[in-house]
Design a protein around this motif. Structure first.
Motif, mmCIF file in Angstrom:
data_model
loop_
_atom_site.group_PDB
_atom_site.id
_atom_site.type_symbol
_atom_site.label_atom_id
_atom_site.label_comp_id
_atom_site.label_asym_id
_atom_site.label_seq_id
_atom_site.Cartn_x
_atom_site.Cartn_y
_atom_site.Cartn_z
ATOM 1 N N MET A 1 35.694 51.326 42.890
ATOM 2 C CA MET A 1 35.869 52.574 42.166
ATOM 3 C C MET A 1 36.498 52.329 40.793
ATOM 4 O O MET A 1 36.130 53.000 39.832
ATOM 5 N N ALA A 2 37.436 51.390 40.728
ATOM 6 C CA ALA A 2 38.085 51.096 39.452
ATOM 7 C C ALA A 2 37.090 50.515 38.449
ATOM 8 O O ALA A 2 37.191 50.786 37.246
ATOM 9 N N ILE A 3 36.135 49.754 38.930
ATOM 10 C CA ILE A 3 35.130 49.171 38.035
ATOM 11 C C ILE A 3 34.207 50.262 37.496
ATOM 12 O O ILE A 3 33.829 50.249 36.319
ATOM 13 N N ILE A 4 33.882 51.229 38.327
ATOM 14 C CA ILE A 4 33.066 52.357 37.866
ATOM 15 C C ILE A 4 33.845 53.172 36.837
ATOM 16 O O ILE A 4 33.302 53.565 35.800
ATOM 17 N N ALA A 5 35.135 53.416 37.112
ATOM 18 C CA ALA A 5 35.979 54.140 36.152
ATOM 19 C C ALA A 5 36.049 53.380 34.833
ATOM 20 O O ALA A 5 35.989 53.987 33.756
ATOM 21 N N LEU A 6 36.165 52.061 34.908
ATOM 22 C CA LEU A 6 36.180 51.234 33.704
ATOM 23 C C LEU A 6 34.918 51.461 32.882
ATOM 24 O O LEU A 6 34.986 51.687 31.665
ATOM 25 N N GLY A 7 33.774 51.419 33.534
ATOM 26 C CA GLY A 7 32.516 51.659 32.832
ATOM 27 C C GLY A 7 32.442 53.046 32.217
ATOM 28 O O GLY A 7 32.000 53.208 31.072
ATOM 29 N N GLY A 112 45.679 46.999 31.389
ATOM 30 C CA GLY A 112 46.435 47.429 32.571
ATOM 31 C C GLY A 112 45.605 47.387 33.836
ATOM 32 O O GLY A 112 46.049 46.884 34.880
ATOM 33 N N GLU A 113 44.410 47.879 33.759
ATOM 34 C CA GLU A 113 43.539 47.874 34.937
ATOM 35 C C GLU A 113 43.014 46.472 35.213
ATOM 36 O O GLU A 113 42.796 46.099 36.368
ATOM 37 N N GLY A 114 42.812 45.688 34.161
ATOM 38 C CA GLY A 114 42.369 44.307 34.337
ATOM 39 C C GLY A 114 43.368 43.476 35.129
ATOM 40 O O GLY A 114 42.981 42.610 35.924
ATOM 41 N N ILE A 115 44.651 43.740 34.927
ATOM 42 C CA ILE A 115 45.681 43.047 35.703
ATOM 43 C C ILE A 115 45.510 43.354 37.182
ATOM 44 O O ILE A 115 45.527 42.458 38.029
ATOM 45 N N ALA A 116 45.331 44.626 37.513
ATOM 46 C CA ALA A 116 45.168 45.027 38.919
ATOM 47 C C ALA A 116 43.894 44.448 39.516
ATOM 48 O O ALA A 116 43.894 43.962 40.658
ATOM 49 N N LEU A 117 42.807 44.493 38.765
ATOM 50 C CA LEU A 117 41.546 43.954 39.270
ATOM 51 C C LEU A 117 41.626 42.439 39.446
ATOM 52 O O LEU A 117 41.096 41.902 40.425
ATOM 53 N N SER A 118 42.281 41.754 38.517
ATOM 54 C CA SER A 118 42.464 40.303 38.656
ATOM 55 C C SER A 118 43.288 39.972 39.886
ATOM 56 O O SER A 118 42.961 39.049 40.635
ATOM 57 N N ASN A 119 44.356 40.730 40.102
ATOM 58 C CA ASN A 119 45.187 40.509 41.285
ATOM 59 C C ASN A 119 44.373 40.726 42.554
ATOM 60 O O ASN A 119 44.460 39.932 43.492
ATOM 61 N N ALA A 120 43.582 41.782 42.589
ATOM 62 C CA ALA A 120 42.779 42.080 43.781
ATOM 63 C C ALA A 120 41.743 40.973 44.031
ATOM 64 O O ALA A 120 41.542 40.550 45.177
#
Length: 134
Positions: A1-7, A112-120
């Motif tokens: 979902m975060a990747i879709i929000a990013l797009g 900010g979101e990239g940090i979370a996605l990288s951690n995941a």
């Protein structure tokens, strides 16, 4: 979902910056999906990799706090931009707001979101949390 929000944020922000309609639907969708993702994550409903001894919020991690700060600044900034566009309309010029949201808010939210996605991603692939080390 975060990747879709990013797009959605990228497309909506780009379209608003270049005054290419429709852009409001992308921004509204991004904000709503981002809010839904945040709510689901806070209740632990989103899919996650379970690791032993990592079932707590890493409040002492500088990386986690950086992620939270940047993602929140971007998120609430886009709420403000989207709210302004809904209330005042999309046909105004908004020269400073177009530049601000594209050159400041979008990069901040992406980092900010990239940090979370990288951690995941690292947690899923290598079975450890970046937040526990940084």
């Amino acid at each position: 979902m975060a990747i879709i929000a990013l797009g959605l944020y990228i497309v909506g922000s780009y379209r608003f910056f270049h005054d290419r309609h429709p852009f409001l639907i992308f921004l509204v969708s991004a904000v709503l999906l981002d809010a839904l993702t945040a709510i689901l994550a806070s209740f632990g409903i989103t899919p996650t990799t379970q690791l032993p001894y990592s079932d707590f919020v890493p409040w002492k991690s500088k990386l986690f706090l950086t992620h939270m700060f940047l993602a929140c600044v971007g998120f609430f900034g886009f709420i403000g931009v989207t709210g302004t566009l809904i209330v005042r309309g999309t046909r105004r010029a908004y020269p400073r707001m177009r530049v601000f949201q594209y050159r400041f808010l979008l990069p901040i939210w992406i980092v900010g979101e990239g940090i979370a996605l990288s951690n995941a991603l690292i947690k899923a692939l290598f079975r450890f949390r970046l937040y526990d080390y940084l």
